[in-house]
Design a protein around this motif. Sequence first.
Motif, short mmCIF file in Angstrom:
data_model
loop_
_atom_site.label_atom_id
_atom_site.label_comp_id
_atom_site.label_asym_id
_atom_site.label_seq_id
_atom_site.Cartn_x
_atom_site.Cartn_y
_atom_site.Cartn_z
N GLN A 146 15.34 75.22 -18.78
CA GLN A 146 16.68 74.84 -18.36
C GLN A 146 17.63 74.70 -19.54
OE1 GLN A 146 15.67 71.21 -16.24
NE2 GLN A 146 15.73 72.29 -14.28
N LEU A 147 17.09 74.52 -20.74
CA LEU A 147 17.91 74.33 -21.94
C LEU A 147 17.03 74.44 -23.17
CD1 LEU A 147 17.09 71.24 -23.01
CD2 LEU A 147 18.55 70.57 -21.12
N THR A 148 17.69 74.47 -24.32
CA THR A 148 17.01 74.34 -25.61
C THR A 148 17.51 73.08 -26.28
OG1 THR A 148 16.77 76.73 -25.87
CG2 THR A 148 16.59 75.39 -27.86
N LEU A 149 16.59 72.21 -26.64
CA LEU A 149 16.96 70.96 -27.31
C LEU A 149 17.00 71.22 -28.81
CD1 LEU A 149 17.52 67.91 -27.22
CD2 LEU A 149 15.04 67.52 -27.18
N VAL A 150 18.20 71.34 -29.33
CA VAL A 150 18.39 71.66 -30.75
C VAL A 150 18.28 70.41 -31.61
CG1 VAL A 150 20.00 72.61 -32.45
CG2 VAL A 150 19.82 73.64 -30.17
N ARG A 151 18.84 69.30 -31.11
CA ARG A 151 18.80 68.06 -31.90
C ARG A 151 18.71 66.86 -30.97
NH1 ARG A 151 23.43 68.13 -33.56
NH2 ARG A 151 24.37 66.47 -32.31
N PHE A 152 17.87 65.91 -31.36
CA PHE A 152 17.84 64.60 -30.72
C PHE A 152 17.60 63.60 -31.83
CE2 PHE A 152 16.45 60.91 -28.48
CZ PHE A 152 17.01 60.99 -27.22
N ALA A 153 18.65 62.88 -32.21
CA ALA A 153 18.57 61.89 -33.29
C ALA A 153 18.90 60.53 -32.72
CB ALA A 153 19.54 62.25 -34.42
N VAL A 154 18.18 59.50 -33.16
CA VAL A 154 18.42 58.16 -32.63
C VAL A 154 18.87 57.21 -33.73
CG1 VAL A 154 16.67 58.52 -30.85
CG2 VAL A 154 16.04 57.33 -32.95
N GLU A 155 19.57 56.15 -33.29
CA GLU A 155 19.98 55.06 -34.17
C GLU A 155 20.63 55.58 -35.45
OE1 GLU A 155 20.24 52.00 -33.40
OE2 GLU A 155 19.19 52.01 -31.49
N ALA A 156 20.13 55.16 -36.62
CA ALA A 156 20.80 55.48 -37.89
C ALA A 156 20.95 56.98 -38.10
CB ALA A 156 20.05 54.84 -39.06
N ALA A 157 19.97 57.76 -37.63
CA ALA A 157 20.06 59.21 -37.79
C ALA A 157 21.15 59.81 -36.91
CB ALA A 157 18.72 59.86 -37.45
N ALA A 158 21.62 59.05 -35.90
CA ALA A 158 22.66 59.53 -35.00
C ALA A 158 24.04 59.03 -35.37
CB ALA A 158 22.34 59.11 -33.56
N TRP A 159 24.13 58.04 -36.23
CA TRP A 159 25.42 57.45 -36.56
C TRP A 159 26.28 58.43 -37.34
CZ3 TRP A 159 23.31 52.04 -38.42
CH2 TRP A 159 22.71 51.40 -37.31
N TRP A 160 27.62 58.30 -37.16
CA TRP A 160 28.52 59.32 -37.70
C TRP A 160 29.81 58.66 -38.17
CZ3 TRP A 160 27.08 63.96 -38.98
CH2 TRP A 160 28.04 64.94 -39.27
N PRO A 161 30.38 59.13 -39.30
CA PRO A 161 31.65 58.54 -39.79
C PRO A 161 32.74 58.63 -38.73
CG PRO A 161 30.67 59.94 -41.47
CD PRO A 161 29.86 60.16 -40.21
N ASP A 162 33.49 57.53 -38.58
CA ASP A 162 34.53 57.51 -37.54
C ASP A 162 35.90 57.93 -38.05
OD1 ASP A 162 35.35 55.35 -39.07
OD2 ASP A 162 35.08 53.86 -37.49
#
Length: 270
Positions: A146-162
């Motif tokens: 149904q899809l390809t999961l390219v990225r799944f990052a959690v918590e600190a690995a998912a945080w991004w500059p606002d």
Amino acid sequence: MPARQSPAMVERLVDQLSPRDRAILHDLAKTRVLTGNQFTRLHFQDLSTTSRDRTRRKVLERLASHDLVTPLERTIGGARAGSSGLVFALGVTGQRALPLLDIATDTASLPTRARRPWTPGQSFLKHTLAISELYVQLHEAQAASQLTLVRFAVEAAAWWPDGAGGLIKPDASVCLVSDDVEDSWFLEVDRATESPVTLGRKLRRYVDFARTGQLGPDGVTPRVLLTVPHERRMRDVQQLMARLPPPADQLILPEFFEAATARVVQVLRE
């Protein structure tokens, strides 16, 4: 408690790992915790129904004997859940082994030094396992083509500059692909433990992020998938969103947790 392994011993141990062993460590590095049942769905689903649980137990017991994984003190689902309700994290040796694996492993959410896992409180653990559950469901959707999961990052690995000197802090950051379509998401798993005021402030930060033209890790402004546990919380979210400025209605997609994966698949195909 297993004895501490020397660097040479860890390296020899890694050389003996099977591809499935490596994938198990990779998944724990991604999610931080997984239950026995979730491991079955990720890595043992192709076995017969009579051997899935038995094989999973043997594999996890072997990895635990080397401190590559470790069961936490708390289980999910009560005594009747048995070993499928055990919750696992990376052991100290498992954390030290990650840089030696020949697969891409994002360790940003792990401590810089290997540390003995601790059992978090029930509320925190349930929230973390809910994030892990979305990871498992997306892998199942990928297995179903149904899809390809390219990225799944959690918590600190998912945080991004606002863009204002701070960070957007989603529960997870996800990139999905189907054919020539790519969708980028920030995931927020709400369990109705925060007040509507606190949730409203969190959602407003995502709106401000989009209004100022900030881009996420995939070079676009990610949409926000907000999962909620029940109808009452959905009503709270709808009231909050009615008070948010544009583009909140286009940016934030509230959905019941159990329907979240099906919804992102639907959006990917639209």
